[in-house]
Scaffold this motif. Structure first.
Motif, PDB file in Angstrom:
ATOM      1  N   ARG A  45       0.852  -1.185   0.000  1.00  0.00           N
ATOM      2  CA  ARG A  45       0.000   0.000   0.000  1.00  0.00           C
ATOM      3  C   ARG A  45       0.894   1.242   0.000  1.00  0.00           C
ATOM      4  NH1 ARG A  45      -2.772  -3.893  -0.208  1.00  0.00           N
ATOM      5  NH2 ARG A  45      -4.683  -4.413   0.956  1.00  0.00           N
ATOM      6  N   LEU A  70       1.719   8.751  -8.637  1.00  0.00           N
ATOM      7  CA  LEU A  70       0.869   7.960  -9.531  1.00  0.00           C
ATOM      8  C   LEU A  70       1.700   7.103 -10.476  1.00  0.00           C
ATOM      9  CD1 LEU A  70      -1.866  10.611 -10.410  1.00  0.00           C
ATOM     10  CD2 LEU A  70      -2.186   8.537  -9.044  1.00  0.00           C
ATOM     11  N   HIS A 118      -3.390  -0.543  -3.356  1.00  0.00           N
ATOM     12  CA  HIS A 118      -4.282   0.559  -2.968  1.00  0.00           C
ATOM     13  C   HIS A 118      -3.437   1.788  -2.661  1.00  0.00           C
ATOM     14  CE1 HIS A 118      -7.862   1.903  -0.153  1.00  0.00           C
ATOM     15  NE2 HIS A 118      -7.741   2.667  -1.232  1.00  0.00           N
ATOM     16  N   LEU A 119      -3.761   2.897  -3.312  1.00  0.00           N
ATOM     17  CA  LEU A 119      -3.145   4.191  -3.023  1.00  0.00           C
ATOM     18  C   LEU A 119      -4.170   5.061  -2.306  1.00  0.00           C
ATOM     19  CD1 LEU A 119      -1.095   6.548  -3.294  1.00  0.00           C
ATOM     20  CD2 LEU A 119      -2.069   6.984  -5.566  1.00  0.00           C
ATOM     21  N   TYR A 128      -4.576   8.881  -0.677  1.00  0.00           N
ATOM     22  CA  TYR A 128      -3.874  10.158  -0.759  1.00  0.00           C
ATOM     23  C   TYR A 128      -4.686  11.272  -0.099  1.00  0.00           C
ATOM     24  CZ  TYR A 128      -7.016  11.383  -4.649  1.00  0.00           C
ATOM     25  OH  TYR A 128      -8.133  11.662  -5.416  1.00  0.00           O
ATOM     26  N   SER A 185      -5.806  11.614 -10.356  1.00  0.00           N
ATOM     27  CA  SER A 185      -6.065  10.272  -9.839  1.00  0.00           C
ATOM     28  C   SER A 185      -7.226   9.603 -10.559  1.00  0.00           C
ATOM     29  CB  SER A 185      -6.345  10.337  -8.331  1.00  0.00           C
ATOM     30  OG  SER A 185      -5.148  10.506  -7.618  1.00  0.00           O
ATOM     31  N   SER A 192      -6.801   6.123 -12.658  1.00  0.00           N
ATOM     32  CA  SER A 192      -7.634   4.967 -12.363  1.00  0.00           C
ATOM     33  C   SER A 192      -8.307   4.443 -13.622  1.00  0.00           C
ATOM     34  CB  SER A 192      -8.680   5.325 -11.306  1.00  0.00           C
ATOM     35  OG  SER A 192      -8.090   5.378 -10.029  1.00  0.00           O
ATOM     36  N   GLN A 252      -7.675   3.648  -5.876  1.00  0.00           N
ATOM     37  CA  GLN A 252      -7.269   4.830  -5.123  1.00  0.00           C
ATOM     38  C   GLN A 252      -8.418   5.372  -4.269  1.00  0.00           C
ATOM     39  OE1 GLN A 252      -4.889   7.819  -7.464  1.00  0.00           O
ATOM     40  NE2 GLN A 252      -5.634   6.595  -9.176  1.00  0.00           N
ATOM     41  N   THR A 253      -8.031   5.967  -3.134  1.00  0.00           N
ATOM     42  CA  THR A 253      -8.988   6.656  -2.275  1.00  0.00           C
ATOM     43  C   THR A 253      -8.405   7.997  -1.880  1.00  0.00           C
ATOM     44  OG1 THR A 253      -9.796   4.557  -1.363  1.00  0.00           O
ATOM     45  CG2 THR A 253     -10.312   6.565  -0.130  1.00  0.00           C
ATOM     46  N   HIS A 285     -11.731   4.466  -7.979  1.00  0.00           N
ATOM     47  CA  HIS A 285     -11.347   5.739  -7.362  1.00  0.00           C
ATOM     48  C   HIS A 285     -12.513   6.275  -6.556  1.00  0.00           C
ATOM     49  CE1 HIS A 285     -10.821  10.166  -7.091  1.00  0.00           C
ATOM     50  NE2 HIS A 285      -9.581   9.823  -6.846  1.00  0.00           N
TER      51      HIS A 285
END
Length: 321
Positions: free
Chosen positions: A79, A111, A122-123, A125, A164, A168, A175-176, A242
């Motif tokens: 992660r 990214l 999972h990113l 940010y 982002s 995605s 991503q979240t 995302h």
């Protein structure tokens, strides 16, 4: 899990790294230790983390995309939580290029690093409540339009969200983004109002209060933020590539109430200089947290009075006041 944390020497980054480590994860922290505020505070945060098993640190500017990509490929994290940024609405009026480098180039470099490192599932940010700009309808929902920023800082954070979204869709990156609402607490940032007010009151100096203290902020205590940020980082969402979540106290309070809490915790009354609104500022922030509550059982449980008391106790201890 192996988790890479950008901005690990920062306020939210150090608290998040600490929570991840105490949960049993390995953490590689990176930070450029710039002098936007006293680097000694950042080094003190890192010293606390270095006492915990599983922590490693690399001094690195995230805008150095080749170096960041090489480090990520070598570490192979499961992660990434990306919290590094040039913070501060007002400073963006003085030094806009710092925001372009750190917030735009830096986010893009992260990214790209994720894109070329398949181990990252999972990113997560950091975004900001600043993206909502000046608006009368509250609380602010993730579905609200956010196309009218009132500061460059806000514009860069919205640009990060859009980058982002594109990555995605192009590359299937999970991503979240977390829109933080005025996070405060121990080990905080010296440029933030509660820190500056505390410092000035203890020195017997006047504090500058803009808009007569009538601005309302959705103040959010650091522990409430970190608890859920860790849950989200550990997760691998299936429903969406995302997502964006608000993360706030969900109880907007006037700035004058915040000042009163500081005065009560210090047992001292502030000398106040009242000034008009500053450029780039907004009159109110207010978070609709129904989505993050539904998905991650988020709850802001720390009152302003309790949170400020904890901060003041930490401040007195750290500076031996």
């Amino acid at each position: 899990m192996k988790i890479l944390v950008t901005g690990a020497a920062g306020f939210i980054g150090s608290h998040t790294s600490h929570a991840l480590l105490t949960s049993g994860h390995e953490v590689l922290g990176i930070d450029n230790l710039n002098d936007y505020y006293d680097p000694a505070l950042k080094r003190a945060r890192l010293a606390n983390l270095s006492c915990l098993s599983g922590f490693d640190f690399e001094k690195l500017d995230i805008a150095e995309d080749v170096a960041l990509g090489a480090l990520t490929a070598k570490y192979q994290p499961d992660r990434i939580i990306h919290l590094a940024a040039q913070a501060g609405v007002r400073y963006s009026l003085e030094n806009p290029m710092a925001y372009a480098r750190s917030n735009l180039l830096g986010h893009l470099a992260v990214l790209e690093a994720v894109r070329h490192t398949p181990s990252v599932k999972h990113l997560v940010y950091a975004s900001s409540s600043s993206v909502y700009g000046e608006r009368n309808d509250t609380p602010f929902s993730e579905n609200d339009p956010v196309e009218n920023p009132v500061s460059l800082y806000a514009a860069t954070k919205r640009a990060d969200e859009l980058m982002s979204v594109a990555y995605s869709r192009l590359y299937g990156l999970t991503q979240t983004g977390l829109r933080f609402f005025t996070v405060y607490g121990s080990w905080g940032r010296p440029d933030m109002a509660y820190w500056r007010f505390t410092d000035a009151i203890l020195k017997g100096e006047p504090i500058r209060v803009f808009n007569k203290g009538e601005m309302q902020r959705d103040f959010t205590y650091i522990d409430d933020v970190v608890r859920t940020a860790v849950k989200i980082t550990e997760d691998t969402p299936n429903a969406a590539r995302h997502r964006i979540y608000n993360i706030g106290g969900s109880d907007p309070r006037p700035l004058k109430d915040f000042i009163a809490a500081i005065e009560a915790a210090l047992g001292m009354e502030a000398k106040k200089i009242y000034l008009p609104m500053q450029k780039g500022d907004v009159t109110k922030t207010s978070a609709d947290v129904s989505a993050i509550t539904r998905d991650y059982s988020y709850a802001a449980t720390t009152s302003i009075e309790d949170g400020i008391r904890i901060f003041v106790d930490w401040y007195r201890d750290f500076y031996s006041v």
